[in-house]
Design a protein around this motif. Structure first.
Motif, PDB file in Angstrom:
ATOM      1  N   UNK A   1      -5.199  -8.803  -7.247  1.00 35.16           N
ATOM      2  CA  UNK A   1      -4.786  -9.672  -8.372  1.00 35.16           C
ATOM      3  C   UNK A   1      -3.298  -9.528  -8.649  1.00 35.16           C
ATOM      4  N   UNK A   2      -2.785  -8.299  -8.601  1.00 33.15           N
ATOM      5  CA  UNK A   2      -1.361  -8.075  -8.857  1.00 33.15           C
ATOM      6  C   UNK A   2      -0.486  -8.769  -7.811  1.00 33.15           C
ATOM      7  N   UNK A   3      -0.873  -8.644  -6.549  1.00 30.25           N
ATOM      8  CA  UNK A   3      -0.097  -9.277  -5.479  1.00 30.25           C
ATOM      9  C   UNK A   3      -0.157 -10.791  -5.612  1.00 30.25           C
TER      10      UNK A   3
ATOM     11  N   UNK B   1      -0.772  -6.330   1.202  1.00 32.60           N
ATOM     12  CA  UNK B   1      -2.122  -6.565   0.716  1.00 32.60           C
ATOM     13  C   UNK B   1      -3.134  -6.435   1.851  1.00 32.60           C
ATOM     14  N   UNK B   2      -2.806  -6.996   3.005  1.00 34.57           N
ATOM     15  CA  UNK B   2      -3.717  -6.922   4.138  1.00 34.57           C
ATOM     16  C   UNK B   2      -3.889  -5.501   4.653  1.00 34.57           C
ATOM     17  N   UNK B   3      -2.834  -4.697   4.545  1.00 33.44           N
ATOM     18  CA  UNK B   3      -2.884  -3.355   5.117  1.00 33.44           C
ATOM     19  C   UNK B   3      -3.116  -2.260   4.094  1.00 33.44           C
ATOM     20  N   UNK B   4      -3.376  -2.616   2.871  1.00 33.67           N
ATOM     21  CA  UNK B   4      -3.636  -1.586   1.861  1.00 33.67           C
ATOM     22  C   UNK B   4      -4.846  -0.774   2.288  1.00 33.67           C
ATOM     23  N   UNK B   5      -5.695  -0.400   1.454  1.00 35.67           N
ATOM     24  CA  UNK B   5      -6.831   0.447   1.791  1.00 35.67           C
ATOM     25  C   UNK B   5      -7.795  -0.191   2.781  1.00 35.67           C
ATOM     26  N   UNK B   6      -7.671  -1.471   3.015  1.00 35.54           N
ATOM     27  CA  UNK B   6      -8.647  -2.174   3.833  1.00 35.54           C
ATOM     28  C   UNK B   6      -8.481  -1.953   5.325  1.00 35.54           C
TER      29      UNK B   6
END
Length: 170
Positions: A7-9, A44-49
């Motif tokens: 949501x922040x991104x 966002x794509x590489x965060x915890x996911x």
């Protein structure tokens, strides 16, 4: 990845598009804002996911190992690296999954070369079903990896315009 991070991104990207870009006349400055948007998408794509796609890729490599055994191609092919075979399915550190994936991709590359070389030999022991299974796995692994790459924004960064804007101002 947490919902809050997403949501922040999305909020930051929306604010940049809605409030900052319309006020910028300088092409370079607009390009820099698009660069920030691209970076945000990448983060966002590489965060915890990043753990889940790596686990899916390793699982696909394990499936290929089972398919090859079922097809009867045992002799003359490298075995799945132990780090892939022994990787637990429970969430673990990203580093362990990265190590397993790197070893698995090297194994897949060796399989591709070995099957290609063997298929060219007279009396080949590598049936077409084996080649199809290897190609299918490579395609699946690459498709998973492609989902980790945000859409390129080179044109937007270079011109400071969305593609539709670039076409309408020409």
């Amino acid at each position: 990845m947490s919902d809050r991070l997403a949501r922040d991104v999305e909020a930051m990207e929306g604010a940049l598009r809605e409030h900052v870009l319309p006020k910028l006349d300088d092409t370079f400055a607009r390009g820099q804002v698009y660069g920030v948007i691209y970076m945000l998408r990448h983060l966002l794509l590489h965060a915890d996911s990043s753990l889940a796609p790596m686990a899916r890729q390793v699982d696909r490599l394990r499936t290929l190992e089972q398919e090859l055994a079922a097809l009867g191609w045992r002799s003359g092919r490298p075995a799945l690296p132990e780090v892939c075979a022994n990787l637990a399915t429970a969430p673990q550190a990203v580093a362990a999954h990265r190590e397993a994936l790197d070893a698995g991709l090297a194994w897949l590359e060796a399989l591709v070369h070995r099957s290609f070389d063997a298929a060219r030999l007279p009396g080949s022991q590598v049936p077409s079903a084996v080649s199809r299974a290897i190609r299918s796995c490579a395609s699946d692994v690459n498709a998973i990896a492609a989902k980790l790459t945000p859409a390129p924004m080179f044109a937007q960064i270079a011109t400071g315009q969305e593609p539709a804007e670039a076409g309408s101002r020409a």
